[in-house]
Design a protein around this motif. Structure first.
Motif, PDB file in Angstrom:
ATOM      1  N   ALA A  46       0.858  -1.189   0.000  1.00  0.00           N
ATOM      2  CA  ALA A  46       0.000   0.000   0.000  1.00  0.00           C
ATOM      3  C   ALA A  46       0.891   1.235   0.000  1.00  0.00           C
ATOM      4  O   ALA A  46       1.697   1.431   0.906  1.00  0.00           O
ATOM      5  CB  ALA A  46      -0.913  -0.009   1.220  1.00  0.00           C
ATOM      6  N   ILE A  47       0.740   2.043  -1.032  1.00  0.00           N
ATOM      7  CA  ILE A  47       1.541   3.257  -1.169  1.00  0.00           C
ATOM      8  C   ILE A  47       0.713   4.431  -0.666  1.00  0.00           C
ATOM      9  O   ILE A  47      -0.339   4.738  -1.218  1.00  0.00           O
ATOM     10  CB  ILE A  47       1.939   3.499  -2.639  1.00  0.00           C
ATOM     11  CG1 ILE A  47       2.746   2.313  -3.172  1.00  0.00           C
ATOM     12  CG2 ILE A  47       2.721   4.801  -2.779  1.00  0.00           C
ATOM     13  CD1 ILE A  47       2.986   2.350  -4.670  1.00  0.00           C
ATOM     14  N   PRO A  48       1.174   5.080   0.410  1.00  0.00           N
ATOM     15  CA  PRO A  48       0.408   6.216   0.924  1.00  0.00           C
ATOM     16  C   PRO A  48       0.575   7.448   0.038  1.00  0.00           C
ATOM     17  O   PRO A  48       1.683   7.778  -0.366  1.00  0.00           O
ATOM     18  CB  PRO A  48       1.002   6.446   2.315  1.00  0.00           C
ATOM     19  CG  PRO A  48       2.382   5.883   2.243  1.00  0.00           C
ATOM     20  CD  PRO A  48       2.347   4.777   1.213  1.00  0.00           C
ATOM     21  N   PHE A  62       3.030  16.210   2.384  1.00  0.00           N
ATOM     22  CA  PHE A  62       2.860  16.695   1.025  1.00  0.00           C
ATOM     23  C   PHE A  62       2.311  15.557   0.171  1.00  0.00           C
ATOM     24  O   PHE A  62       2.409  14.401   0.521  1.00  0.00           O
ATOM     25  CB  PHE A  62       4.171  17.231   0.445  1.00  0.00           C
ATOM     26  CG  PHE A  62       5.157  16.163   0.050  1.00  0.00           C
ATOM     27  CD1 PHE A  62       5.230  15.723  -1.262  1.00  0.00           C
ATOM     28  CD2 PHE A  62       6.016  15.603   0.988  1.00  0.00           C
ATOM     29  CE1 PHE A  62       6.131  14.741  -1.630  1.00  0.00           C
ATOM     30  CE2 PHE A  62       6.920  14.615   0.623  1.00  0.00           C
ATOM     31  CZ  PHE A  62       6.977  14.191  -0.688  1.00  0.00           C
ATOM     32  N   TYR A  63       1.730  15.921  -0.942  1.00  0.00           N
ATOM     33  CA  TYR A  63       1.209  14.934  -1.866  1.00  0.00           C
ATOM     34  C   TYR A  63       2.256  14.694  -2.941  1.00  0.00           C
ATOM     35  O   TYR A  63       2.656  15.625  -3.640  1.00  0.00           O
ATOM     36  CB  TYR A  63      -0.110  15.411  -2.494  1.00  0.00           C
ATOM     37  CG  TYR A  63      -1.214  15.465  -1.482  1.00  0.00           C
ATOM     38  CD1 TYR A  63      -1.948  14.328  -1.192  1.00  0.00           C
ATOM     39  CD2 TYR A  63      -1.504  16.627  -0.796  1.00  0.00           C
ATOM     40  CE1 TYR A  63      -2.956  14.347  -0.247  1.00  0.00           C
ATOM     41  CE2 TYR A  63      -2.508  16.666   0.153  1.00  0.00           C
ATOM     42  CZ  TYR A  63      -3.237  15.516   0.427  1.00  0.00           C
ATOM     43  OH  TYR A  63      -4.218  15.539   1.372  1.00  0.00           O
ATOM     44  N   PRO A  64       2.712  13.450  -3.090  1.00  0.00           N
ATOM     45  CA  PRO A  64       3.750  13.184  -4.081  1.00  0.00           C
ATOM     46  C   PRO A  64       3.237  13.346  -5.503  1.00  0.00           C
ATOM     47  O   PRO A  64       2.045  13.199  -5.767  1.00  0.00           O
ATOM     48  CB  PRO A  64       4.147  11.737  -3.808  1.00  0.00           C
ATOM     49  CG  PRO A  64       3.073  11.160  -2.992  1.00  0.00           C
ATOM     50  CD  PRO A  64       2.322  12.288  -2.336  1.00  0.00           C
ATOM     51  N   GLU A  73       4.927   2.316  -7.684  1.00  0.00           N
ATOM     52  CA  GLU A  73       4.078   1.191  -8.064  1.00  0.00           C
ATOM     53  C   GLU A  73       4.853   0.204  -8.954  1.00  0.00           C
ATOM     54  O   GLU A  73       4.798  -1.014  -8.737  1.00  0.00           O
ATOM     55  CB  GLU A  73       2.828   1.685  -8.782  1.00  0.00           C
ATOM     56  CG  GLU A  73       1.859   0.580  -9.132  1.00  0.00           C
ATOM     57  CD  GLU A  73       0.564   1.107  -9.730  1.00  0.00           C
ATOM     58  OE1 GLU A  73      -0.389   0.319  -9.779  1.00  0.00           O
ATOM     59  OE2 GLU A  73       0.507   2.284 -10.148  1.00  0.00           O
ATOM     60  N   GLN A  74       5.586   0.713  -9.925  1.00  0.00           N
ATOM     61  CA  GLN A  74       6.373  -0.153 -10.818  1.00  0.00           C
ATOM     62  C   GLN A  74       7.435  -0.924 -10.033  1.00  0.00           C
ATOM     63  O   GLN A  74       7.676  -2.108 -10.289  1.00  0.00           O
ATOM     64  CB  GLN A  74       7.020   0.670 -11.925  1.00  0.00           C
ATOM     65  CG  GLN A  74       6.037   1.189 -12.940  1.00  0.00           C
ATOM     66  CD  GLN A  74       6.685   2.181 -13.911  1.00  0.00           C
ATOM     67  OE1 GLN A  74       7.892   2.391 -13.920  1.00  0.00           O
ATOM     68  NE2 GLN A  74       5.853   2.805 -14.732  1.00  0.00           N
ATOM     69  N   ASP A  75       8.070  -0.251  -9.069  1.00  0.00           N
ATOM     70  CA  ASP A  75       9.080  -0.911  -8.235  1.00  0.00           C
ATOM     71  C   ASP A  75       8.444  -2.048  -7.436  1.00  0.00           C
ATOM     72  O   ASP A  75       9.007  -3.145  -7.348  1.00  0.00           O
ATOM     73  CB  ASP A  75       9.737   0.110  -7.293  1.00  0.00           C
ATOM     74  CG  ASP A  75      10.791  -0.528  -6.414  1.00  0.00           C
ATOM     75  OD1 ASP A  75      11.759  -1.105  -6.964  1.00  0.00           O
ATOM     76  OD2 ASP A  75      10.651  -0.458  -5.171  1.00  0.00           O
ATOM     77  N   ALA A  76       7.275  -1.801  -6.859  1.00  0.00           N
ATOM     78  CA  ALA A  76       6.594  -2.839  -6.081  1.00  0.00           C
ATOM     79  C   ALA A  76       6.210  -4.024  -6.953  1.00  0.00           C
ATOM     80  O   ALA A  76       6.384  -5.182  -6.563  1.00  0.00           O
ATOM     81  CB  ALA A  76       5.355  -2.254  -5.402  1.00  0.00           C
ATOM     82  N   VAL A  77       5.720  -3.754  -8.147  1.00  0.00           N
ATOM     83  CA  VAL A  77       5.326  -4.829  -9.070  1.00  0.00           C
ATOM     84  C   VAL A  77       6.554  -5.691  -9.407  1.00  0.00           C
ATOM     85  O   VAL A  77       6.471  -6.927  -9.422  1.00  0.00           O
ATOM     86  CB  VAL A  77       4.675  -4.243 -10.345  1.00  0.00           C
ATOM     87  CG1 VAL A  77       4.535  -5.291 -11.432  1.00  0.00           C
ATOM     88  CG2 VAL A  77       3.314  -3.632 -10.004  1.00  0.00           C
ATOM     89  N   GLY A 101      -3.328   5.112  -1.856  1.00  0.00           N
ATOM     90  CA  GLY A 101      -4.395   5.838  -1.183  1.00  0.00           C
ATOM     91  C   GLY A 101      -3.892   6.552   0.043  1.00  0.00           C
ATOM     92  O   GLY A 101      -2.730   6.425   0.427  1.00  0.00           O
ATOM     93  N   ASN A 102      -4.776   7.284   0.665  1.00  0.00           N
ATOM     94  CA  ASN A 102      -4.393   8.055   1.853  1.00  0.00           C
ATOM     95  C   ASN A 102      -4.343   7.224   3.121  1.00  0.00           C
ATOM     96  O   ASN A 102      -3.718   7.628   4.088  1.00  0.00           O
ATOM     97  CB  ASN A 102      -5.369   9.223   2.060  1.00  0.00           C
ATOM     98  CG  ASN A 102      -5.202  10.290   1.006  1.00  0.00           C
ATOM     99  OD1 ASN A 102      -4.119  10.488   0.484  1.00  0.00           O
ATOM    100  ND2 ASN A 102      -6.285  10.952   0.672  1.00  0.00           N
TER     101      ASN A 102
END
Length: 168
Positions: A46-48, A62-64, A73-77, A101-102
């Motif tokens: 889960a990427i915050p 801050f919002y990335p 996401e690509q790194d996690a995949v 998501g937050n």
């Protein structure tokens, strides 16, 4: 103590991962359980969206940028692809997913329901200081809110009592 008439045989085990040493150790335990119960694993990262910047007097949110989220996401995949090949070699069926998501806890709980997970295996990070007080522990919240059994694994500590590198 065994409870007469009660059996627990998970079919799908959810493993939330942040790719720290402790979450990779939790995956190893989950793989052993999957082998024992002939269960399937679902690996989740889960990427915050709301990222904390530390090193300042007060943490700043801050919002990335979308590019950062896409790269994360690509790194996690890619990481999950390697884990899944390794698990397959052990005879463990595994799938993975990435949520952005937050609310990390909300993402874990949502995926748990969506994937019909019978069990969660999650690690703690043994954080100290102001972070767990202000934000609470993700693992603690998952344990309190999950609708299925949760196996909570503590991070390994060094002789000095500090969490292993990558676990803070």
């Amino acid at each position: 103590m065994l409870i007469p008439g009660f059996t627990f045989h998970p079919k799908k085990i959810l493993v939330p991962m942040d790719f720290s040493v402790s979450s990779i150790s939790a995956l190893a335990i989950a793989a052993e359980l999957a082998q024992q119960f002939h269960a399937e694993l679902y690996l989740l990262h889960a990427i915050p969206m709301l990222t904390m910047v530390t090193g300042m007097e007060f943490p700043t949110a801050f919002y990335p940028r979308q590019e950062f989220l896409d790269n994360a996401e690509q790194d996690a995949v890619k990481r999950f692809a390697d884990f899944i090949v390794n698990l397959s070699g052990q005879g463990v069926k595994a799938h993975s997913g990435v949520e952005i998501g937050n609310d990390v806890v909300g993402s874990v709980l949502m995926v748990s329901k969506r994937e019909h997970a019978d069990m969660l295996v999650i690690s703690t990070h043994g954080m100290s200081g102001w972070r767990p007080v202000v934000f609470g522990s993700i693992a603690e919240k998952v344990v309190k809110l999950a609708e299925c059994p949760v196996l909570l694994l503590r991070s390994a500590k060094t002789e000095g009592g500090e969490a292993l590198e990558g676990d803070e």
